[in-house]
Design a protein around this motif. Structure first.
Motif, PDB file in Angstrom:
ATOM      1  N   PRO A 309       0.835  -1.216   0.000  1.00 41.48           N
ATOM      2  CA  PRO A 309       0.000   0.000   0.000  1.00 41.48           C
ATOM      3  C   PRO A 309       0.866   1.261   0.000  1.00 41.48           C
ATOM      4  N   ARG A 310       1.469   1.557  -1.127  1.00 43.40           N
ATOM      5  CA  ARG A 310       2.402   2.671  -1.246  1.00 43.40           C
ATOM      6  C   ARG A 310       2.494   3.088  -2.714  1.00 43.40           C
ATOM      7  N   TRP A 311       3.363   4.082  -2.990  1.00 42.53           N
ATOM      8  CA  TRP A 311       3.570   4.555  -4.360  1.00 42.53           C
ATOM      9  C   TRP A 311       4.425   3.564  -5.148  1.00 42.53           C
ATOM     10  N   VAL A 336     -10.765   4.869 -10.854  1.00 41.02           N
ATOM     11  CA  VAL A 336     -10.106   5.616  -9.783  1.00 41.02           C
ATOM     12  C   VAL A 336      -9.659   6.952 -10.358  1.00 41.02           C
ATOM     13  N   ASP A 373      -0.447   5.432  -6.619  1.00 38.59           N
ATOM     14  CA  ASP A 373      -0.466   5.315  -5.164  1.00 38.59           C
ATOM     15  C   ASP A 373      -1.517   4.280  -4.758  1.00 38.59           C
ATOM     16  N   SER A 375      -1.919   3.283  -1.562  1.00 37.67           N
ATOM     17  CA  SER A 375      -2.079   3.341  -0.103  1.00 37.67           C
ATOM     18  C   SER A 375      -3.530   3.395   0.346  1.00 37.67           C
ATOM     19  N   ALA A 376      -4.433   3.871  -0.508  1.00 33.35           N
ATOM     20  CA  ALA A 376      -5.850   3.955  -0.121  1.00 33.35           C
ATOM     21  C   ALA A 376      -6.595   2.651  -0.364  1.00 33.35           C
ATOM     22  N   PHE A 377      -5.877   1.601  -0.805  1.00 33.39           N
ATOM     23  CA  PHE A 377      -6.568   0.368  -1.197  1.00 33.39           C
ATOM     24  C   PHE A 377      -6.040  -0.850  -0.445  1.00 33.39           C
ATOM     25  N   ARG A 378      -5.662  -0.671   0.801  1.00 31.79           N
ATOM     26  CA  ARG A 378      -5.158  -1.785   1.605  1.00 31.79           C
ATOM     27  C   ARG A 378      -6.157  -2.944   1.614  1.00 31.79           C
ATOM     28  N   ARG A 380      -7.339  -4.671  -0.737  1.00 33.70           N
ATOM     29  CA  ARG A 380      -8.289  -4.705  -1.844  1.00 33.70           C
ATOM     30  C   ARG A 380      -7.568  -5.069  -3.146  1.00 33.70           C
ATOM     31  N   ALA A 418       3.446   2.431   4.110  1.00 32.44           N
ATOM     32  CA  ALA A 418       3.188   3.200   2.897  1.00 32.44           C
ATOM     33  C   ALA A 418       4.417   3.983   2.461  1.00 32.44           C
ATOM     34  N   THR A 422       6.511  11.195  -1.453  1.00 36.18           N
ATOM     35  CA  THR A 422       5.483  12.037  -2.065  1.00 36.18           C
ATOM     36  C   THR A 422       6.029  12.493  -3.413  1.00 36.18           C
TER      37      THR A 422
END
Length: 643
Positions: A309-311, A336, A373, A375-378, A380, A418, A422
């Protein structure tokens, strides 16, 4: 990994053990197995195999994404050196499919990723160790009255098709083109300078670029079959500017080489793994753009990739023969927004990250360097899909060769850091996008008009010259090869065709270090990706034009092709490029003139000299839509009083 054919022994000094060991190989540079470099995370809790569309038989998302091995050149003091062998191999592309016989670079498909450092001059020995005839069965099909609503190209096998004469016996001649490399014509992989088995192509590359390039076969007349047979690979050149950005790297930097393939069936209806190149014919000789039902990513059919869950950084290459990929990332079946942040184009980094609004459109030959990215989809899963306008993202359209829209699956781990990355606000401080006032005032303009099938029932590329108004007054319209264009200011220009066929003569002759404005006008119903050798360019504008004034029978305009309005350039079109799509991507429109015409204007720079070509990069169009190009020192044109 690939399974080498028993008929094709490893050459002395290079065997599977030495490849996987990742050590030095004499005379070949350093070839690193990438399985550990891009190892999957320990845990993922979502996603899994899925059935594919009816008739395709293979399970989606059953096999992990395979990352090609990395091949690094050896330091020879003032330059680097590398040897790459073309060899026949049996390659596993899906665990439910027998190994596929392919022509490859170093036994894998895609070939190894050649990784270099900008500024290190590179010499490559391309050795031809290919054996046997081309491992592709070429077939065609069609019906009276126009294209099929559900063409046979959506499905495997050759039932209902005719074999294309002259393909089965093709011998393994080759010419390697490093697509996007700014090198002289003598090293560019001229498509008629072929090497046969046991012979070598010696190429010297300045390597003064930091970009994502790719190498592929460029044999004249048959590249649509030789590239389809497997002859393609990735080339990455890095520099200090890129390293200073601390972009995702190692297992978080992943190449995605996209292509499509079809396979034969045996008498029982089971897939055999034999490559089938299948195209639909409209009438007797008009060939639709090639499309195949199985999407491969890095040589694996519908793979999955476990991610943290990261870039991540993805270098995406469209290596398909003709298919345009309109890519979207879906979560729970919904796009998305802004999933792709474009950081680089064909020729390297741009000035700042740019989000993609909608689909990322890549035509054959184009590349995009993107950040994603997760990170918002842990915990999934997400899908990368191919789409078309007018079709719900993730939906299919058999009429438009989109029976199975899925490309690959991402499985996001439920745990894991994550990271602290940035996206940098500034990517390349040296990048500058030129405006018209930045270009030399004496920049020459060239016109290239792309036309639908004529009497030979093949698409055409017309080189044009602008006529003086006095010369145009006596013309009766429509006249063959004469096109009038009315621009945004209302100015009408009359263009006269000067060349169309490859051997028409009168090649575009360009001054070394010159800057020219090329205007690509598409009068055809389908888009065309245009590629210029020996050059790089910036796309200045994309404009819509009304093309209904073009008489397709006479092959000239009845009334001027008229400006309709400006169109937006996409994020991956805002950097330096060598390939550009001319025509609307993925739009479903009725009738031959349903798709608006497009005028794409590019500012081209010519930093190297020699004889090259410019052409459509839809490989099924390449032999018809190709013209020679000569770049030379301007002083030579007038030496001794000659012109």
């Amino acid at each position: 990994m690939e399974t080498a054919s028993a008929e094709i022994p490893d050459s002395p000094g290079l065997n599977r053990r030495s490849l996987l060991r990742g050590g030095a190989v004499a005379g070949l540079g350093v070839l690193m197995s990438s399985s550990s470099v891009f190892a999957a995370p320990d845990k993922a809790v979502a996603g899994g195999p899925e059935p594919s569309a009816d008739g395709l038989m293979l399970t989606k998302f059953k096999d992990p994404l395979r990352t090609p091995p990395v091949l690094r050149p050896r330091d020879r003091g003032g330059h680097d050196e590398l040897t790459v062998r073309m060899r026949t191999a049996d390659v596993t592309v899906h665990s439910e499919l027998p190994p596929v016989r392919m022509w490859t670079y170093e036994g894998s498909h895609p070939g190894p990723t050649i990784e270099t450092v900008r500024g290190r001059r590179l010499r490559v020995v391309w050795e031809n160790h290919l054996t046997g005839n081309i491992p592709v069965t070429a077939v065609e099909f069609g019906q009276p009255g126009g294209p099929m609503s559900d063409p046979l190209s959506n499905y495997p096998g050759a039932q209902g098709c005719q074999e294309v004469a002259g393909v089965a016996g093709l011998e393994p001649w080759a010419a390697v083109h490093l697509h996007g490399m700014l090198t002289g014509g003598g090293n560019d992989g001229w498509m008629e300078n072929l090497v046969g088995p046991g012979e070598v192509q010696l190429s010297a590359y300045p390597n003064d670029q930091a970009a994502t390039l790719w190498y592929h076969d460029h044999t004249h007349h048959v590249s649509r079959f030789s590239v389809y047979a497997g002859l393609a690979g990735l080339f990455v050149s890095r520099n200090a500017e890129e390293r200073a950005l601390d972009l995702p790297k190692g297992r978080h930097e992943v190449p995605l080489v996209l292509s499509d393939r079809n396979f034969a069936l045996d008498d029982s209806g089971a897939l055999t793994g034999r490559l089938v190149h299948k195209v639909e014919m409209v009438g007797t000789t008009l060939m639709r753009a090639h499309a195949a039902p199985y999407t491969l990513v890095n040589g694996v059919v519908w793979p999955y990739l476990e991610v943290q869950p990261r870039w991540y950084r993805f270098r995406i290459v469209n290596a398909a023969n003709s298919r345009i990929y309109r890519l979207m990332l879906l979560a729970d079946g919904r796009p998305v927004p802004g999933a792709f942040q474009v950081i680089g184009t064909d020729q390297g980094l741009i000035d700042k990250p740019l989000p993609v609004d909608g689909a990322l459109n890549l035509s054959p030959g184009e590349r995009a360097d993107v950040l994603v990215d997760f990170s918002a989809f842990r915990g999934r899963s997400l899908k990368l899909v191919n789409t078309m306008e007018g079709v719900t993202p993730g939906g299919s359209s058999t009429r438009h060769d989109l029976l199975e829209p899925d490309v690959m699956q991402f499985r996001v781990a439920s745990s894991g850091s994550a990271g602290r990355f940035t996206p940098p606000r500034t990517l390349s401080p040296t990048f500058k996008r030129p405006a018209l006032h930045d270009l030399p005032h004496d920049s020459r303009s060239r016109w290239v008009v792309l036309v639908g099938p004529g009497s030979a029932n093949v698409p055409e590329l017309w080189e044009m010259e602008e006529m003086e108004q006095t010369d145009a007054k006596g013309i009766t319209f429509p006249s063959a090869g004469i096109v009038q264009v009315k621009d945004a200011e209302g100015t009408v220009r009359t263009l006269r065709r000067t060349a169309m066929h490859y051997d028409d003569g009168n090649a575009f002759t360009v001054a070394h270090h010159g800057v020219e404005i090329w205007k690509y006008l598409n009068l055809a119903a389908s888009p065309h990706p245009m590629h210029i050798h020996l050059a790089h360019f910036h796309v200045l504008s994309r404009e819509n034009y009304n093309v209904t004034g073009f008489d397709r029978a006479v092959r000239g305009s009845v009334r001027p092709i008229a400006f309709l309005g400006a169109a937006e350039l996409e994020p991956h079109e805002l950097g330096e490029k060598d390939t550009v799509r001319v025509g609307t991507a993925g739009q479903i429109a009725p009738g031959p003139n349903g798709t608006p015409g497009e005028l794409v204007t590019v500012a081209v720079r010519f930093p190297v000299v020699g004889r090259g070509v410019h052409h459509c990069h839809m490989l099924e169009h390449e032999q018809h839509m190709v013209r020679p190009l000569v770049v030379g020192p301007a002083a030579h044109w007038h030496a001794g009083g000659h012109h």
